[in-house]
Design a protein around this motif. Structure first.
Motif, PDB file in Angstrom:
ATOM      1  N   HIS A   7      38.362  41.274  41.494  1.00 18.65           N
ATOM      2  CA  HIS A   7      39.670  41.667  42.030  1.00 18.65           C
ATOM      3  C   HIS A   7      40.152  40.609  43.033  1.00 18.65           C
ATOM      4  O   HIS A   7      40.478  40.938  44.182  1.00 18.65           O
ATOM      5  N   ALA A  10      43.292  40.958  45.250  1.00 21.64           N
ATOM      6  CA  ALA A  10      43.334  41.916  46.358  1.00 21.64           C
ATOM      7  C   ALA A  10      43.675  41.221  47.671  1.00 21.64           C
ATOM      8  O   ALA A  10      43.455  40.014  47.838  1.00 21.64           O
ATOM      9  N   LEU A  34      40.270  39.617  35.429  1.00 20.69           N
ATOM     10  CA  LEU A  34      40.890  40.474  36.440  1.00 20.69           C
ATOM     11  C   LEU A  34      41.235  41.844  35.871  1.00 20.69           C
ATOM     12  O   LEU A  34      42.153  41.964  35.057  1.00 20.69           O
ATOM     13  N   SER A  41      48.884  47.118  41.908  1.00 22.00           N
ATOM     14  CA  SER A  41      48.063  45.911  41.712  1.00 22.00           C
ATOM     15  C   SER A  41      48.585  45.000  40.602  1.00 22.00           C
ATOM     16  O   SER A  41      48.143  43.864  40.481  1.00 22.00           O
ATOM     17  N   MET A  45      48.144  40.884  40.593  1.00 21.61           N
ATOM     18  CA  MET A  45      47.198  40.440  39.566  1.00 21.61           C
ATOM     19  C   MET A  45      47.837  39.391  38.647  1.00 21.61           C
ATOM     20  O   MET A  45      47.249  38.331  38.390  1.00 21.61           O
TER      21      MET A  45
END
Length: 253
Positions: A7, A10, A34, A41, A45
């Motif tokens: 991730h 993040a 990912l 998100s 991402m």
């Protein structure tokens, strides 16, 4: 080597994302996959994937911890993204009964719904299980018609659970838990079918020893590989070749 679950989009990486990717590349981790978790998100991402197009590849799905009473509307929004962008997997999906069982039925519905997307799209699934391997396997047995494939990410279960997962056609994702002295994986890893094993970090979470308790990052995939190599009495190069080949085949990289 491939970190099959990271991730790095993040907020924990907002201050040094470039350096994190550079450290991964310096350690021989040349691809970072990912998984999505929720609606919030998606944009970070995809921005991360766009910034490192030769390194990062995205998945699309709804994590069970973000399932609530609005799950139908949320999944409708998630599904639209498959028409907008090429993804390598449906994930991260699954069942989590550790934190809260309030939306257990909604979690199960979301899981089976996304499994059926994977069948229709011919994509692998990346499965999150926490306190739910038995429930997850039961649902998978019902849905497995020979088309489903994927990985139980962050595997920390028993040899019998590993066999049951493999028999359903699924891989095991090994990460930082494999290095924990009290994790029990030293008794399990020697008995795993290595043709069904891939490596991951789940960063920023679950950093391997000697970084346990600190922020995890893709460069630490090498520490997981070394642990597997030690427990199997193999070279890290052999583990690298085997797990990288497994990941490439599973995600069609």
């Amino acid at each position: 080597m491939i970190d099959t679950h990271a991730h790095i989009y993040a907020s924990e990486f907002d201050q040094d994302r470039d350096e994190v990717v550079e450290r991964a590349l310096a350690q021989g981790i040349n691809q970072i996959l990912l998984p999505n978790i929720d609606l919030d998100s998606i944009v970070p991402m995809l921005a991360t994937e766009a910034r490192y197009p030769d390194v990062c590849r995205s998945m699309m799905g709804l994590h069970p911890c973000y399932v609530d009473g609005d799950v139908e509307q949320t999944l409708a929004t998630v599904k639209v993204w498959f028409d907008k962008h090429p993804f390598i997997a449906v994930g991260e999906i699954g069942i989590d009964l550790y934190w809260d069982k309030t939306y257990r039925q909604e979690q199960e519905w979301a899981f089976t719904t996304q499994l059926n997307w994977a069948k229709a799209l011919n994509l692998p699934v990346v499965i999150h299980t926490r306190d739910s391997i038995e429930e997850t396997l039961t649902l998978l047995e019902q849905e497995q018609d020979g088309q489903l494939r994927g990985v139980f990410h962050c595997f920390g279960g028993s040899v019998d659970e590993a066999k049951a997962i493999n028999e359903l056609g699924f891989h095991l994702g090994l990460g930082g838990v494999s290095t924990f002295k009290n994790g029990g994986m030293d008794k399990v890893i020697p008995h795993l079918d290595l043709s069904k094993v891939i490596l991951e970090t789940d960063c920023p979470y679950l950093a391997p020893v000697p970084h346990r308790g600190k922020r995890n990052e893709p460069a630490y995939t090498q520490l997981v590989a070394q642990r597997v190599a030690d427990l199997r009495e193999m070279s890290i190069e052999e583990v690298d070749v085997l797990t990288t080949d497994n990941a490439r085949k599973l995600f069609k990289l």
